[in-house]
Design a protein around this motif. Structure first.
Motif, PDB file in Angstrom:
ATOM      1  N   PRO A   1      23.373  37.112   6.336  1.00 62.82           N
ATOM      2  CA  PRO A   1      23.592  38.322   5.758  1.00 62.82           C
ATOM      3  C   PRO A   1      24.777  38.482   4.647  1.00 62.82           C
ATOM      4  N   LYS A   2      25.488  37.535   4.437  1.00 58.23           N
ATOM      5  CA  LYS A   2      26.340  37.514   3.216  1.00 58.23           C
ATOM      6  C   LYS A   2      26.070  36.542   2.303  1.00 58.23           C
ATOM      7  N   LEU A   3      25.208  35.943   2.182  1.00 54.21           N
ATOM      8  CA  LEU A   3      24.617  34.957   1.068  1.00 54.21           C
ATOM      9  C   LEU A   3      23.189  34.935   0.678  1.00 54.21           C
ATOM     10  N   HIS A   4      23.174  35.384  -0.362  1.00 57.05           N
ATOM     11  CA  HIS A   4      21.737  35.562  -0.928  1.00 57.05           C
ATOM     12  C   HIS A   4      21.423  34.545  -2.142  1.00 57.05           C
ATOM     13  N   ILE A   5      20.221  33.985  -2.327  1.00 60.16           N
ATOM     14  CA  ILE A   5      19.763  33.198  -3.482  1.00 60.16           C
ATOM     15  C   ILE A   5      19.077  34.004  -4.283  1.00 60.16           C
ATOM     16  N   LEU A   6      19.351  34.175  -5.586  1.00 59.08           N
ATOM     17  CA  LEU A   6      18.325  34.771  -6.479  1.00 59.08           C
ATOM     18  C   LEU A   6      17.945  34.248  -7.572  1.00 59.08           C
ATOM     19  N   VAL A   7      16.395  34.348  -7.678  1.00 57.14           N
ATOM     20  CA  VAL A   7      15.506  33.343  -8.485  1.00 57.14           C
ATOM     21  C   VAL A   7      14.723  34.167  -9.488  1.00 57.14           C
ATOM     22  N   PRO A   8      15.163  34.147 -10.596  1.00 63.95           N
ATOM     23  CA  PRO A   8      14.197  35.035 -11.755  1.00 63.95           C
ATOM     24  C   PRO A   8      12.867  34.218 -11.879  1.00 63.95           C
ATOM     25  N   HIS A   9      11.732  34.872 -11.894  1.00 68.09           N
ATOM     26  CA  HIS A   9      10.477  34.402 -12.041  1.00 68.09           C
ATOM     27  C   HIS A   9       9.958  34.924 -13.282  1.00 68.09           C
ATOM     28  N   LEU A  10       9.757  34.153 -14.400  1.00 69.97           N
ATOM     29  CA  LEU A  10       9.241  34.538 -15.611  1.00 69.97           C
ATOM     30  C   LEU A  10       8.047  33.735 -16.261  1.00 69.97           C
ATOM     31  N   PRO A  11       7.130  34.296 -16.752  1.00 64.08           N
ATOM     32  CA  PRO A  11       5.747  33.624 -17.522  1.00 64.08           C
ATOM     33  C   PRO A  11       6.368  32.301 -18.178  1.00 64.08           C
ATOM     34  N   ALA A  12       5.746  31.308 -17.864  1.00 61.04           N
ATOM     35  CA  ALA A  12       5.871  30.119 -18.871  1.00 61.04           C
ATOM     36  C   ALA A  12       5.858  30.604 -20.354  1.00 61.04           C
ATOM     37  N   GLY A  13       6.572  29.981 -21.312  1.00 59.25           N
ATOM     38  CA  GLY A  13       6.452  30.345 -22.441  1.00 59.25           C
ATOM     39  C   GLY A  13       7.283  31.686 -23.085  1.00 59.25           C
ATOM     40  N   THR A  14       7.842  32.248 -22.050  1.00 48.93           N
ATOM     41  CA  THR A  14       8.656  33.474 -22.186  1.00 48.93           C
ATOM     42  C   THR A  14       9.835  33.058 -23.274  1.00 48.93           C
ATOM     43  N   ASP A  15       9.866  33.796 -24.347  1.00 49.46           N
ATOM     44  CA  ASP A  15      11.003  33.400 -25.274  1.00 49.46           C
ATOM     45  C   ASP A  15      12.382  33.660 -24.899  1.00 49.46           C
ATOM     46  N   PRO A  16      13.413  32.880 -25.390  1.00 52.36           N
ATOM     47  CA  PRO A  16      14.950  33.075 -24.754  1.00 52.36           C
ATOM     48  C   PRO A  16      15.358  34.627 -24.688  1.00 52.36           C
ATOM     49  N   GLN A  17      15.130  35.197 -25.976  1.00 55.58           N
ATOM     50  CA  GLN A  17      15.667  36.348 -26.110  1.00 55.58           C
ATOM     51  C   GLN A  17      14.953  37.391 -24.730  1.00 55.58           C
ATOM     52  N   THR A  18      13.838  37.208 -24.516  1.00 52.17           N
ATOM     53  CA  THR A  18      12.918  38.035 -23.387  1.00 52.17           C
ATOM     54  C   THR A  18      13.510  37.472 -22.234  1.00 52.17           C
ATOM     55  N   GLN A  19      13.740  36.316 -21.722  1.00 51.82           N
ATOM     56  CA  GLN A  19      14.156  35.846 -20.632  1.00 51.82           C
ATOM     57  C   GLN A  19      15.783  36.562 -20.496  1.00 51.82           C
ATOM     58  N   HIS A  20      16.376  36.457 -21.445  1.00 53.24           N
ATOM     59  CA  HIS A  20      17.833  37.181 -21.435  1.00 53.24           C
ATOM     60  C   HIS A  20      17.748  38.584 -21.039  1.00 53.24           C
ATOM     61  N   ASP A  21      16.838  39.374 -21.604  1.00 50.58           N
ATOM     62  CA  ASP A  21      16.652  40.785 -21.506  1.00 50.58           C
ATOM     63  C   ASP A  21      16.284  40.874 -19.915  1.00 50.58           C
ATOM     64  N   TYR A  22      15.374  40.082 -19.345  1.00 57.68           N
ATOM     65  CA  TYR A  22      14.965  40.520 -18.125  1.00 57.68           C
ATOM     66  C   TYR A  22      16.060  40.241 -17.248  1.00 57.68           C
ATOM     67  N   GLN A  23      16.667  39.019 -17.459  1.00 64.90           N
ATOM     68  CA  GLN A  23      17.577  38.713 -16.312  1.00 64.90           C
ATOM     69  C   GLN A  23      18.726  39.735 -16.465  1.00 64.90           C
ATOM     70  N   ARG A  24      19.218  40.289 -17.745  1.00 65.20           N
ATOM     71  CA  ARG A  24      20.261  41.346 -17.675  1.00 65.20           C
ATOM     72  C   ARG A  24      19.767  42.663 -16.883  1.00 65.20           C
ATOM     73  N   ARG A  25      18.816  43.089 -17.049  1.00 69.25           N
ATOM     74  CA  ARG A  25      18.274  44.159 -16.357  1.00 69.25           C
ATOM     75  C   ARG A  25      18.168  43.974 -15.055  1.00 69.25           C
ATOM     76  N   TRP A  26      17.688  42.811 -14.471  1.00 71.31           N
ATOM     77  CA  TRP A  26      17.625  42.566 -13.028  1.00 71.31           C
ATOM     78  C   TRP A  26      19.183  42.460 -12.467  1.00 71.31           C
ATOM     79  N   LEU A  27      20.092  42.056 -13.048  1.00 70.50           N
ATOM     80  CA  LEU A  27      21.310  41.910 -12.807  1.00 70.50           C
ATOM     81  C   LEU A  27      22.016  43.256 -12.606  1.00 70.50           C
ATOM     82  N   GLN A  28      21.609  43.972 -13.704  1.00 73.62           N
ATOM     83  CA  GLN A  28      22.116  45.590 -13.734  1.00 73.62           C
ATOM     84  C   GLN A  28      21.629  46.253 -12.556  1.00 73.62           C
TER      85      GLN A  28
END
Length: 409
Positions: free
Chosen positions: A90-117
């Motif tokens: 209940p107090k420990l969660h693993i978070l794994v971003p799943h992204l399509p292969a070939g996603t460019d670095p900036q888009t990867q960062h954008d997705y992860q930033r939004r999910w983190l927010q």
């Protein structure tokens, strides 16, 4: 590797927002499903939780007794973007971003930033510790405002094969932001101590009870039972840090010895590994299984190459082998030499001939070795004590912040 159950949780990425779904059965995770915590801890890691069970798992499992812990891994390739939220407890969660292969670095960062927010908002995380294993996570976390930033520098990642070219610059930035910096070994501490005002050495520690089981004479695992004796064992990631030439040459010189290697092959071509009737690659094993393997070896060894990627390593397996009652033969890795070189149960060998002589010496009369000295040493470096000391430093930082805030009230 941990045997924790894998309850996958999907977080689809919509056009305007994301949504946490509590399980594949559709039960939602709401912010009220957790008792309110004064502190959360969000860890950004280059290592996966369900990989070799090592420093991050030992420390953050213990951290979850004091914090609600969120362990953020690097992205994995998938057909569609979504964030997996997998509860360990209940107090420990693993978070794994799943992204399509070939996603460019900036888009990867954008997705992860939004999910983190979205995570911060849904779980009402406003007062938290940011704990970094990889400085590259700053690419999508620069905007967050943790109460405290911790950099647990367990390796010199910039020296590893395939390290991003921006890593050194990001590490410099992280050290400027972090109030606390921990290092995974003494030599790494020496290299970093003048680069940050609060650096603390926390070398590889030991779960003594777990590996001490090996001294009881456990049943031989099925995939090892047919192997002859004596057995010379290695457990860990098989990558560019391993001296493949040493391994192959020693196996050729001593066909009467069985060399057992446990662990995943990473970043090198498996076809490049030496082969022979006395070389046995048994793959990665669960952490819970390791004592049984160790219990049926006669000597453990650390055949690390001496190169940039091993310059600052502090192998976790050294104290684990010793706790299991195994004599150890190692190449002259600095932290192994300085910490265990005089303990009487560790041989330091440079080159195949020295390795052969040292293993022969370790096999001669292991019951005559003096274990009391090393056992006393191991008793002082448990993972529990390491986390306790780290937690104390964190609480001291909280207190300093409180005092500083009070001065300006």
């Amino acid at each position: 590797m941990s045997n924790h159950s894998k309850q996958a949780v999907r977080q689809p990425f919509a056009q305007e927002h994301t949504r946490l779904i509590g399980s594949e059965r559709g039960a939602s995770i709401s912010s009220t499903s957790f008792a309110h915590q004064t502190q959360d801890l969000i860890c950004f890691s280059h290592l996966r939780w369900n990989f070799v069970y090592q420093r991050p798992q030992h420390l953050l499992s213990r951290a979850s007794r004091h914090f609600r812990v969120w362990f953020w891994e690097e992205p994995v390739a998938d057909q569609q973007p979504w964030l997996e939220v997998r509860p360990i407890n209940p107090k420990l969660h693993i978070l794994v971003p799943h992204l399509p292969a070939g996603t460019d670095p900036q888009t990867q960062h954008d997705y992860q930033r939004r999910w983190l927010q979205e995570l911060l908002a849904q779980q009402q995380i406003t007062d938290f510790v940011a704990w970094y294993y990889t400085p590259m996570a700053l690419n999508f976390t620069e905007h967050i405002q943790p109460r405290l930033t911790v950099y647990d520098c367990m390796d010199e990642l910039s020296a590893f094969r395939g390290a991003p070219p921006q890593l050194r610059e990001r590490e410099k930035q992280l050290m400027q932001q972090a109030q606390l910096m921990f290092t995974g070994g003494q030599s790494l501490y020496e290299a970093k101590k003048n680069l940050h005002p609060s650096v603390h050495a926390f070398p590889s520690s030991i779960d003594n009870h777990h590996f001490g089981q090996a001294r009881l004479g456990l049943d031989d695992p099925a995939d090892q039972q047919a192997l002859a004796y004596p057995r010379i064992g290695f457990s860990g990631v098989i990558d560019e840090r391993l001296d493949i030439q040493l391994l192959g040459e020693l196996a050729r010189r001593r066909p009467d010895w069985q060399f057992v290697l446990l662990g995943p092959v990473v970043k090198i071509d498996p076809a490049s590994l030496p082969q022979g009737p006395n070389l046995h690659y048994l793959g990665m094993k669960a952490y819970e299984q390791l004592p049984a393997y160790f219990s049926n070896w006669q000597v453990a060894w650390l055949p690390f190459a001496l190169n940039e990627s091993t310059r600052f390593i502090s192998p976790t397996k050294t104290p684990e082998y010793l706790a299991a009652g195994l004599p150890v033969v190692s190449t002259p890795i600095r932290d192994v030499v300085s910490t265990y070189g005089e303990c009487g149960t560790v041989w330091i060998a440079d080159g195949v001939e020295e390795f052969e002589r040292s293993i022969e010496a370790a096999l001669q009369n292991p019951s005559a070795l003096c274990w009391s000295r090393i056992d006393a040493q191991l008793a002082q470096c448990s993972w529990q004590q390491t986390w306790k000391d780290m937690h104390t430093l964190i609480l001291e930082q909280f207190q300093l912040q409180y005092q500083k805030h009070s001065l300006y009230e």
